[in-house]
Design an enzyme around this catalytic site. Structure first.
Site, mmCIF file in Angstrom:
data_model
loop_
_atom_site.group_PDB
_atom_site.id
_atom_site.type_symbol
_atom_site.label_atom_id
_atom_site.label_comp_id
_atom_site.label_asym_id
_atom_site.label_seq_id
_atom_site.Cartn_x
_atom_site.Cartn_y
_atom_site.Cartn_z
ATOM 1 N N ARG A 284 53.574 58.882 79.851
ATOM 2 C CA ARG A 284 52.668 59.730 78.853
ATOM 3 C C ARG A 284 52.331 58.089 77.670
ATOM 4 O O ARG A 284 53.057 57.166 78.361
ATOM 5 C CB ARG A 284 53.807 59.819 77.846
ATOM 6 C CG ARG A 284 55.155 59.162 78.075
ATOM 7 C CD ARG A 284 55.583 59.677 76.728
ATOM 8 N NE ARG A 284 55.143 58.651 75.881
ATOM 9 C CZ ARG A 284 55.287 57.128 75.458
ATOM 10 N NH1 ARG A 284 55.664 56.314 76.359
ATOM 11 N NH2 ARG A 284 54.482 56.798 74.644
ATOM 12 N N GLY A 285 52.012 58.470 77.100
ATOM 13 C CA GLY A 285 51.351 56.851 77.246
ATOM 14 C C GLY A 285 50.091 57.313 77.196
ATOM 15 O O GLY A 285 49.211 57.444 78.392
ATOM 16 N N ALA A 286 48.777 56.645 76.494
ATOM 17 C CA ALA A 286 47.538 57.264 76.562
ATOM 18 C C ALA A 286 46.528 56.229 78.134
ATOM 19 O O ALA A 286 46.571 56.622 79.078
ATOM 20 C CB ALA A 286 46.237 55.988 75.491
ATOM 21 N N ARG B 58 46.219 67.329 78.793
ATOM 22 C CA ARG B 58 46.346 66.425 77.212
ATOM 23 C C ARG B 58 45.018 66.071 76.745
ATOM 24 O O ARG B 58 43.907 65.291 77.715
ATOM 25 C CB ARG B 58 46.884 65.796 77.213
ATOM 26 C CG ARG B 58 48.604 65.864 77.548
ATOM 27 C CD ARG B 58 49.508 64.100 77.023
ATOM 28 N NE ARG B 58 49.762 64.439 75.841
ATOM 29 C CZ ARG B 58 50.708 64.158 75.251
ATOM 30 N NH1 ARG B 58 51.125 62.421 76.061
ATOM 31 N NH2 ARG B 58 50.664 63.964 73.647
ATOM 32 N N GLN C 160 60.626 59.311 71.553
ATOM 33 C CA GLN C 160 59.422 58.327 72.032
ATOM 34 C C GLN C 160 59.850 57.025 71.500
ATOM 35 O O GLN C 160 60.197 56.194 72.054
ATOM 36 C CB GLN C 160 58.369 58.223 72.211
ATOM 37 C CG GLN C 160 57.323 59.173 72.847
ATOM 38 C CD GLN C 160 57.237 60.485 71.626
ATOM 39 O OE1 GLN C 160 57.934 60.457 70.853
ATOM 40 N NE2 GLN C 160 55.897 61.310 72.546
ATOM 41 N N ASP D 158 45.188 55.959 70.623
ATOM 42 C CA ASP D 158 45.006 57.287 71.943
ATOM 43 C C ASP D 158 43.808 57.800 72.251
ATOM 44 O O ASP D 158 43.972 58.037 73.270
ATOM 45 C CB ASP D 158 46.196 59.015 71.196
ATOM 46 C CG ASP D 158 47.588 59.099 71.976
ATOM 47 O OD1 ASP D 158 48.161 57.977 71.113
ATOM 48 O OD2 ASP D 158 47.391 59.014 73.328
ATOM 49 N N ASN E 36 47.203 58.711 66.738
ATOM 50 C CA ASN E 36 48.189 57.702 66.785
ATOM 51 C C ASN E 36 49.221 58.927 67.196
ATOM 52 O O ASN E 36 48.933 59.848 66.548
ATOM 53 C CB ASN E 36 48.177 56.570 66.647
ATOM 54 C CG ASN E 36 49.684 55.763 67.818
ATOM 55 O OD1 ASN E 36 49.195 55.703 69.304
ATOM 56 N ND2 ASN E 36 50.656 55.597 67.400
ATOM 57 N N LYS E 37 50.168 59.014 67.603
ATOM 58 C CA LYS E 37 51.150 60.151 67.247
ATOM 59 C C LYS E 37 51.210 60.305 65.764
ATOM 60 O O LYS E 37 51.445 59.656 64.846
ATOM 61 C CB LYS E 37 52.711 58.935 68.309
ATOM 62 C CG LYS E 37 53.980 60.112 67.640
ATOM 63 C CD LYS E 37 54.282 61.223 68.351
ATOM 64 C CE LYS E 37 53.391 60.860 70.196
ATOM 65 N NZ LYS E 37 52.737 62.373 70.360
HETATM 66 O O1 MRU Z 1 52.801 62.049 73.092
HETATM 67 P P1 MRU Z 1 53.098 61.001 73.748
HETATM 68 O O2 MRU Z 1 54.252 59.364 73.619
HETATM 69 O O3 MRU Z 1 51.594 60.225 74.774
HETATM 70 O O4 MRU Z 1 52.203 59.219 72.783
HETATM 71 C C1 MRU Z 1 51.369 58.161 72.549
HETATM 72 C C2 MRU Z 1 50.983 57.532 71.581
HETATM 73 O O5 MRU Z 1 50.959 57.961 70.864
HETATM 74 C C3 MRU Z 1 51.507 55.832 72.161
HETATM 75 O O6 MRU Z 1 51.433 55.543 70.648
HETATM 76 C C4 MRU Z 1 49.679 56.038 72.408
HETATM 77 O O7 MRU Z 1 49.309 56.914 73.810
HETATM 78 C C5 MRU Z 1 48.956 54.470 73.205
HETATM 79 S S1 MRU Z 1 50.791 53.533 74.573
HETATM 80 C C6 MRU Z 1 49.378 52.170 74.314
#
Ligand code: MRU
Length: 348
Positions: free
Chosen positions: A46-48, A89, A196, A237, A247-248
């Site tokens: 996970r994470g963009a 996603r 997270q 994201d 973002n999250k």
């Molecule tokens: O649902 P997730 O855990 O993939 O969400 C991730 C985030 O919101 C991060 O802040 C974002 O992807 C940036 S990662 C460098």
């Protein structure tokens, strides 16, 4: 070992399973398109940037099992797989961006043997990961210029090395600072509902020797009021052309609090996360996830009745007016974002 890589034969993706952290550091092997899709959907990776890298390695591995005798048959299967993986996603544009980059390799070599295309796909996936490392390093440099030794930094979700290739985005300046003897006091929001911040950010920072304090999401206001936060660093994201940043879920609340307490709020991300095709945040698709993540997932017994209605968006959009600056590998961008972001060069 990297958090996402290919096995030596190049036909499987190896990921550090983030759902097992912080208790267990376990690697998982992804052999099929369903494995790659599920790993992304279930947030094992996970994470963009990391999901883009995983999908790129995934389609490169899967290409070896696609029809090898005929370019058209290969292309058809490639496109089908690409679309399937891209649907895992919707919010993080890096997933679509990385897969489109991979598809371009196929499209630009119509007369090459399929085996040669497969080799080029592997090289492209490796390049995406290498470039991400370089981008994160540059983001870290720019981000570090915005804070000073001893500052308190509040972050939400996880935008560290686990979410990228190395350094991370929002956590990059903190790790780079550590290497240079510049120390920060980090407050990590636990990040409901999937934690997270607690499971990944606190784990990564603690392992890296950074002073990190875990707080519940609803404690951010008090920590800010106490004067313990000099800057907020968050990942993204997808950033729209006007600077609105997804973002999250919960990030926009942090930005509103930071604005109230006059604390600078920085969004850090690679240029691959900026989507100039989205005019504003209203054009960014927001992923909705299962109610079970709110009601059951991290509890020994359910905390709500099975029939309780839930709304579980994975992301929210922070209005550009609340963002002090967007820190990318290509520099620090400020208002008016519609003008400043036009200068971005995007690897397409
Ligand atoms: O649902 P997730 O855990 O993939 O969400 C991730 C985030 O919101 C991060 O802040 C974002 O992807 C940036 S990662 C460098």
């Amino acid at each position: 070992m990297m958090n996402v890589s290919l096995n030596p034969a190049g036909d499987r993706v190896i990921i550090l399973d983030q759902t097992r952290l912080p208790g267990r550091e376990e690697y998982a092997e992804l052999a099929t398109a369903e494995d790659v899709y599920e790993a992304i959907f279930q947030l094992k990776v996970r994470g963009a940037p990391a999901i883009g890298i995983c999908a790129a390695f995934g389609i490169s591995a899967l290409a070896l099992g696609m029809p090898q005798g005929n370019y058209e048959d290969f292309c058809r299967e490639f496109r089908r797989t690409k679309e399937y993986l891209a649907s895992a996603r919707p919010t993080a544009v890096n997933l679509k961006w990385a897969l489109e980059r991979m598809e371009r390799v196929v499209k630009t070599h119509p007369s090459a043997a399929v085996s040669e295309i497969c080799q080029k796909l592997k090289e492209e996936a490796q390049a995406i990961q290498q470039e991400d490392m370089q981008m994160c390093r540059r983001i870290a440099e720019y981000g570090l210029s915005l804070v000073k030794d001893g500052d308190g930094i509040l972050t939400h979700c996880n935008a560290g090395p686990l979410a990228t290739s190395r350094y991370g985005t929002a956590l990059g300046p903190i790790f780079l600072g550590k290497e240079r003897g510049v120390n920060f006091k980090v407050f990590a929001d636990e990040t409901r509902p999937l934690l997270q911040g607690a499971r990944l950010t606190a784990y990564e920072l603690q392992k890296g020797g950074v002073d990190v304090t875990l707080i519940c999401d609803n404690m951010a206001s008090m920590v800010m009021k106490n004067g313990w936060v000099q800057a907020c660093f968050v990942g993204c994201d997808r950033v729209a052309a006007n600077g609105d940043a997804a973002n999250k879920i919960g990030t926009s609340g942090v930005a509103i609090l930071a604005n109230y307490y006059h604390i600078p709020f920085y969004v850090l991300g690679p240029s691959s996360t900026i989507d100039l095709d989205c005019a504003t945040g209203a054009d960014i698709p927001i992923e909705l996830r299962e109610p079970g993540e709110i009601k059951e997932k991290f509890y020994s017994q359910p905390v709500a009745l099975p029939e309780t209605k839930c709304y579980n968006p994975a992301f929210d959009v922070t209005d550009h007016s609340l963002i002090t600056a967007i820190v990318t590998d290509q520099g620090i961008f400020r208002e008016p974002y519609t003008e400043s972001l036009k200068a971005l060069r995007k690897e397409t």
